[in-house]
Design a protein around this motif. Structure first.
Motif, PDB file in Angstrom:
ATOM      1  N   PHE A  44       0.838  -1.206   0.000  1.00 32.03           N
ATOM      2  CA  PHE A  44       0.000   0.000   0.000  1.00 32.03           C
ATOM      3  C   PHE A  44       0.875   1.258   0.000  1.00 32.03           C
ATOM      4  CE2 PHE A  44      -2.393   3.121   2.728  1.00 32.03           C
ATOM      5  CZ  PHE A  44      -3.280   3.504   1.745  1.00 32.03           C
ATOM      6  N   GLY A  45       0.496   2.222  -0.821  1.00 30.66           N
ATOM      7  CA  GLY A  45       1.274   3.445  -0.992  1.00 30.66           C
ATOM      8  C   GLY A  45       1.401   4.314   0.255  1.00 30.66           C
ATOM      9  N   GLY A  46       0.692   3.985   1.301  1.00 32.63           N
ATOM     10  CA  GLY A  46       0.820   4.766   2.537  1.00 32.63           C
ATOM     11  C   GLY A  46       1.880   4.220   3.471  1.00 32.63           C
ATOM     12  N   PHE A  47       2.475   3.092   3.110  1.00 30.36           N
ATOM     13  CA  PHE A  47       3.456   2.487   4.016  1.00 30.36           C
ATOM     14  C   PHE A  47       4.808   3.174   3.942  1.00 30.36           C
ATOM     15  CE2 PHE A  47       0.917  -1.628   4.196  1.00 30.36           C
ATOM     16  CZ  PHE A  47       0.504  -1.373   5.482  1.00 30.36           C
ATOM     17  N   SER A  48       5.508   3.109   5.067  1.00 34.43           N
ATOM     18  CA  SER A  48       6.813   3.752   5.211  1.00 34.43           C
ATOM     19  C   SER A  48       7.906   2.945   4.522  1.00 34.43           C
ATOM     20  CB  SER A  48       7.152   3.843   6.694  1.00 34.43           C
ATOM     21  OG  SER A  48       7.307   2.524   7.192  1.00 34.43           O
ATOM     22  N   ALA A  49       9.087   3.579   4.425  1.00 36.98           N
ATOM     23  CA  ALA A  49      10.254   2.917   3.842  1.00 36.98           C
ATOM     24  C   ALA A  49      10.577   1.633   4.613  1.00 36.98           C
ATOM     25  CB  ALA A  49      11.448   3.858   3.855  1.00 36.98           C
ATOM     26  N   LYS A  50      10.426   1.671   5.924  1.00 40.79           N
ATOM     27  CA  LYS A  50      10.771   0.507   6.733  1.00 40.79           C
ATOM     28  C   LYS A  50       9.844  -0.673   6.427  1.00 40.79           C
ATOM     29  CE  LYS A  50      11.500  -0.790  11.543  1.00 40.79           C
ATOM     30  NZ  LYS A  50      10.204  -1.414  11.890  1.00 40.79           N
ATOM     31  N   LYS A  92      -4.230  -0.396  30.015  1.00 46.03           N
ATOM     32  CA  LYS A  92      -3.441  -0.835  31.179  1.00 46.03           C
ATOM     33  C   LYS A  92      -2.422   0.214  31.608  1.00 46.03           C
ATOM     34  CE  LYS A  92      -2.311  -4.932  29.347  1.00 46.03           C
ATOM     35  NZ  LYS A  92      -1.678  -6.240  29.177  1.00 46.03           N
ATOM     36  N   ASP A  93      -2.400   1.346  30.903  1.00 49.71           N
ATOM     37  CA  ASP A  93      -1.426   2.414  31.148  1.00 49.71           C
ATOM     38  C   ASP A  93       0.004   1.920  31.009  1.00 49.71           C
ATOM     39  OD1 ASP A  93      -3.408   4.392  31.665  1.00 49.71           O
ATOM     40  OD2 ASP A  93      -3.719   3.476  33.633  1.00 49.71           O
ATOM     41  N   GLU A  94       0.204   1.051  30.022  1.00 50.98           N
ATOM     42  CA  GLU A  94       1.559   0.561  29.765  1.00 50.98           C
ATOM     43  C   GLU A  94       2.098   1.179  28.475  1.00 50.98           C
ATOM     44  OE1 GLU A  94       1.304  -3.690  29.736  1.00 50.98           O
ATOM     45  OE2 GLU A  94       0.967  -3.795  31.907  1.00 50.98           O
ATOM     46  N   ALA A  95       3.404   1.030  28.283  1.00 46.47           N
ATOM     47  CA  ALA A  95       4.029   1.569  27.070  1.00 46.47           C
ATOM     48  C   ALA A  95       3.852   0.574  25.924  1.00 46.47           C
ATOM     49  CB  ALA A  95       5.500   1.822  27.313  1.00 46.47           C
ATOM     50  N   ILE A  96       3.699   1.099  24.703  1.00 41.72           N
ATOM     51  CA  ILE A  96       3.491   0.234  23.545  1.00 41.72           C
ATOM     52  C   ILE A  96       4.825  -0.251  22.992  1.00 41.72           C
ATOM     53  CG2 ILE A  96       2.699   0.226  21.133  1.00 41.72           C
ATOM     54  CD1 ILE A  96       0.343   1.954  22.169  1.00 41.72           C
ATOM     55  N   THR A  97       4.986  -1.565  22.959  1.00 44.96           N
ATOM     56  CA  THR A  97       6.233  -2.142  22.445  1.00 44.96           C
ATOM     57  C   THR A  97       5.954  -3.022  21.226  1.00 44.96           C
ATOM     58  OG1 THR A  97       5.941  -3.997  23.948  1.00 44.96           O
ATOM     59  CG2 THR A  97       7.359  -2.218  24.712  1.00 44.96           C
ATOM     60  N   GLN A  98       4.676  -3.087  20.806  1.00 48.08           N
ATOM     61  CA  GLN A  98       4.297  -3.978  19.708  1.00 48.08           C
ATOM     62  C   GLN A  98       4.616  -3.395  18.335  1.00 48.08           C
ATOM     63  OE1 GLN A  98       0.162  -4.746  19.994  1.00 48.08           O
ATOM     64  NE2 GLN A  98       0.229  -5.347  22.123  1.00 48.08           N
ATOM     65  N   ASP A  99       4.435  -4.235  17.315  1.00 47.30           N
ATOM     66  CA  ASP A  99       4.622  -3.814  15.926  1.00 47.30           C
ATOM     67  C   ASP A  99       3.550  -2.770  15.563  1.00 47.30           C
ATOM     68  OD1 ASP A  99       5.625  -5.340  12.997  1.00 47.30           O
ATOM     69  OD2 ASP A  99       3.964  -3.944  12.966  1.00 47.30           O
ATOM     70  N   ILE A 100       3.984  -1.553  15.257  1.00 45.19           N
ATOM     71  CA  ILE A 100       2.994  -0.539  14.857  1.00 45.19           C
ATOM     72  C   ILE A 100       3.267  -0.063  13.425  1.00 45.19           C
ATOM     73  CG2 ILE A 100       2.345   0.271  17.167  1.00 45.19           C
ATOM     74  CD1 ILE A 100       4.181   2.738  16.598  1.00 45.19           C
ATOM     75  N   SER A 101       3.917  -0.919  12.647  1.00 44.06           N
ATOM     76  CA  SER A 101       4.298  -0.516  11.296  1.00 44.06           C
ATOM     77  C   SER A 101       3.088  -0.243  10.403  1.00 44.06           C
ATOM     78  CB  SER A 101       5.183  -1.574  10.656  1.00 44.06           C
ATOM     79  OG  SER A 101       4.488  -2.799  10.578  1.00 44.06           O
ATOM     80  N   THR A 102       1.957  -0.846  10.709  1.00 47.57           N
ATOM     81  CA  THR A 102       0.794  -0.599   9.850  1.00 47.57           C
ATOM     82  C   THR A 102      -0.197   0.387  10.480  1.00 47.57           C
ATOM     83  OG1 THR A 102      -0.537  -2.440  10.674  1.00 47.57           O
ATOM     84  CG2 THR A 102       0.979  -2.947   8.887  1.00 47.57           C
ATOM     85  N   LEU A 103       0.224   1.045  11.559  1.00 44.13           N
ATOM     86  CA  LEU A 103      -0.654   2.033  12.211  1.00 44.13           C
ATOM     87  C   LEU A 103      -0.699   3.323  11.385  1.00 44.13           C
ATOM     88  CD1 LEU A 103      -2.306   2.988  14.719  1.00 44.13           C
ATOM     89  CD2 LEU A 103      -0.128   3.611  15.772  1.00 44.13           C
ATOM     90  N   GLU A 104      -1.904   3.790  11.146  1.00 47.42           N
ATOM     91  CA  GLU A 104      -2.116   4.972  10.297  1.00 47.42           C
ATOM     92  C   GLU A 104      -1.769   6.270  11.021  1.00 47.42           C
ATOM     93  OE1 GLU A 104      -4.037   5.469   7.165  1.00 47.42           O
ATOM     94  OE2 GLU A 104      -3.510   7.565   7.465  1.00 47.42           O
ATOM     95  N   ASN A 105      -2.206   6.359  12.277  1.00 47.28           N
ATOM     96  CA  ASN A 105      -2.194   7.650  12.969  1.00 47.28           C
ATOM     97  C   ASN A 105      -1.560   7.556  14.359  1.00 47.28           C
ATOM     98  OD1 ASN A 105      -4.218   5.927  13.779  1.00 47.28           O
ATOM     99  ND2 ASN A 105      -5.829   7.475  13.876  1.00 47.28           N
TER     100      ASN A 105
END
Ligand code: ATP
Ligand code: MG
Length: 660
Positions: A169-175, A636-649
């Motif tokens: 998809f054209g919205g994805f980053s270089a990574k 849970k008020d925790e920090a996000i460490t998961q894969d967010i490569s497909t997150l839009e916003n």
């Protein structure tokens, strides 16, 4: 683990209009049942008949289903075909040559039409160009292009020479692009200088450069660049080539390369709603067969239809219901470059009116955002447009909340158009559960019944059938032609994700929860199985509570997740987007209380969210799906460490962090 006790019963039923039933490909429930019975009596014979009737084979198959290496199933294995021939060449001699295949509307409203004959020529030249770069059968090619005639031609050109494409998809980053190039081991990237969306010129070629500069992409020999805007780009000598220069010398005939039925037509990475994207590998023949059949069955496609699926070619919906299905059946379709909100949120309705669209297929996320927009600005309300050309609507991507369904039915379909709420996945290749528009009585929020030949069922964690009225795991019991063949490079993950031992290793596990209605047997998707809530031992799906929230007139969108709690096991945390601006302070508290009481009244006190947080939006994948797995971490008020490569916003996460 995943069973669900109850689900709010939806009472409203809408029958397909009588004249629709009369003219439909599958006309009436008896016709539907007859097809189901044929499949039940002779499963392989049913599929073989359809494969013979719908596909043009260069070498007929003699084998039907091969289960010897289950769950790596094979269909029609010794047959040979070319998918691009089936989408284009067949129309040169069947009277469709001068029929418009694609009506392309650019972001700025400019319209271009191409006929089947012209598209065939374009694809042949493109395919010859790829061949001149020594791209051959079996090579993988990454396509990182905007919604365009050339993007579709790129996919068809790969199919023509037997190269396996992987559209990013054209919205994805270089990574993200880099990861997919490496995973696929691609030899070339087909891209554009820029893409144009919502009045903005967004770079594509420079992102490809960036991705390749990250290193390790040694398999890539060429980058082919479609000139969309003519804006500045850098070229690497010998590696980079303009598409127009590549094709200008080519002849307009390119003999289609026959491939085996099981030859991988494409690899496509899933949306990443539930975890790291999986490289879903599809076949050629089985996939094409189902793309064609569902165009005929679910969309009841007719020669005179103007069909519009709004999905981008970067998603499975854009593969099956833009690039392959509509062309294979000779439809005229709209391809739209832009976004639904530019120049204003009436764009879709304006286009339906202008092009006299008769079949319209979009996603709940688009519907919900256009409801919100129409509420805020009456001038873009669909009631201002002439939508009388529409005869059929479709929805895909997420459960459609009953209230959004009702709005779609009333304001877009004028209470005259059936809605196909199509449940399916990247992995299923095409629709698997959906109403048939000329047969199935519709219930808002329910995808109703499996398509003929699809052995969908609801089972418990041990794979035992559950009675209607009891929620559990959605499975498909028998292999079907358009199913996923493998996860590219990861057969172990394929077996573990989709054919777990607990279910016997041969039953396809969808990963979604479902419940069947006690009387009708209709399926309703209750949410992802990873997202099931456990409140004081009471198991609930996310979809039900979200739909209750969306039924409140103030609410545009909602997502609920569980938050661990010592006494009740879990409590419900709801993330809510209102139609108006985001409330704060005491006002937020007041509205949160009203919404809690509302849910208690709609479903019951057990479903009352303990906490409600308001946002301007929800975290979504680039295909518009809510990412509940991130909301669970936020709750849970925790920090996000998961894969967010497909997150839009990503910015929205900050806003949703603070408890109100
Ligand atoms: P990932 O598998 O990476 O988490 P994803 O599941 O979102 O991503 P897709 O294959 O694009 O990737 O989406 C398929 C999912 O979308 C289904 O499993 C289901 O959860 C949801 N879905 C699609 N259509 C419908 C529908 N009509 N009703 C309910 N849910 C739907
Ligand atoms: Mg999935």
């Amino acid at each position: 683990m995943s069973s669900i006790e109850s689900f709010k019963q939806e009472e409203r039923v809408f029958s397909p209009p009588a004249d629709f039933v009369t003219n439909a490909a599958i006309s009436g429930m008896d016709a539907y049942r007859a097809l189901c019975a044929e499949a039940a009596d002779d499963y392989e014979g049913f599929w073989a008949r359809l494969a013979q009737q719908n596909i043009h084979w260069t070498k007929p198959f003699t084998k039907r289903l091969d289960e010897s290496n289950a769950p790596f199933y094979k269909w029609f294995e010794d047959g040979e075909l070319n998918v691009s021939w089936n989408c284009l060449d067949r129309h040169l001699t069947n009277g469709n040559a001068d029929k418009v295949a694609i009506i392309f509307e650019a972001d700025d409203g400019n319209v271009v039409r191409v006929t089947y004959k012209e598209l065939h020529e374009r694809v042949c030249k493109f395919a010859n160009g790829l061949k001149s770069l020594s791209i051959n059968k079996g090579d993988r090619v990454i396509i990182y292009m905007p919604m365009s005639i050339d993007g579709i031609a790129a996919m068809q050109a790969c199919a023509r020479i037997g190269a396996t494409h992987s559209v990013v998809f054209g919205g994805f980053s270089a990574k993200s692009l880099h990861e997919r190039i490496i995973d696929a081991g691609a030899v070339a990237v087909l891209t554009a200088d820029y893409q144009v969306r919502g009045g903005k010129h967004l770079p594509l070629k420079s992102i490809v450069d960036e991705a390749l500069a990250l290193g390790g992409c040694d398999t890539i020999r060429n980058v082919v660049v479609y000139k969309r805007t003519g804006g500045a780009v850098e070229f690497v000598e010998r590696r980079d080539v303009w598409l127009h220069e590549l094709v200008e010398q080519q002849t307009s005939e390119c003999a289609p390369e026959p491939v085996g039925a099981e030859h991988p037509l494409f690899i496509l990475y899933t949306s990443g709603s539930t975890g790291k994207p999986k490289g879903v590998q599809h076949s050629s023949a089985g996939y094409l067969l189902w793309a064609m059949l569902t165009m005929k069955w679910t969309f009841d496609i007719k020669p005179e239809d103007v069909y519009w699926c709004t999905a981008d070619i970067g998603w499975i919906t854009g593969h099956t219901y833009v690039t392959y299905g509509p062309l294979a059946v000779g439809a005229t379709q709209i391809v739209f470059e832009g976004v639904p909100t530019y120049p204003n949120a009436g764009r879709f309705w304006d286009m339906v009116q202008k092009h006299k669209v008769s079949i319209f297929y979009t996603a709940p996320t688009a519907i919900r955002s256009l409801i919100k927009a129409a509420d805020a600005d009456p001038s873009v309300h669909p009631d201002n447009y002439d939508l009388s050309s529409l005869r059929l609507l479709g929805s895909v991507g997420e459960p459609i909340n009953p209230e959004a369904w009702m709005w779609y039915y009333k304001h877009i379909g004028g209470e005259r158009c059936p809605i196909a709420d199509t449940f399916w996945q990247t992995e299923t290749g095409g629709h698997v559960i959906s109403p048939l528009p000329g047969a199935t009585p519709m219930v808002p929020g329910s995808c109703t019944l499996p398509l003929p030949g699809i052995t969908a069922a609801v089972v418990d964690d041990g794979g035992h059938d559950l009675p209607n009225g009891k929620g559990g795991l959605l499975v498909i019991k028998r292999p079907w032609p358009s199913m996923i063949r493998n996860i590219w490079n990861d057969p172990e993950r394929f077996e573990k994700s989709y054919f777990p031992h607990e279910l016997g290793g041969r039953t396809y596990l969808a990963g979604d929860g479902a419940i069947r209605n006690e009387e009708t047997g209709y399926f309703t998707i209750t949410g992802r199985i990873d997202d099931v809530l456990n409140i004081s031992g009471h198991r609930m799906g996310t979809a039900e509570i979200e739909s209750a929230l969306v039924a409140n007139p103030m609410v545009a969108e909602a997502a609920v997740v569980g938050k661990p709690d010592e006494t009740t096991g879990e409590t419900i945390c709801a993330f809510v987007v209102l139609k108006r601006t985001r409330p704060e302070g005491d006002e937020a508290k007041q509205i949160a209380k009203e919404l809690r009481d509302w849910v208690a009244k709609e479903i019951g006190p057990i479903a009352k969210p303990k906490e409600i947080r308001f946002g301007d939006n929800l975290p979504k994948t680039r295909s518009g799906k809510i990412m509940r797995r991130l909301l669970r971490v936020l709750a849970k008020d925790e920090a996000i460490t998961q894969d967010i490569s497909t997150l839009e916003n990503p910015a929205i996460l900050e806003q949703l962090k603070q408890a109100q």
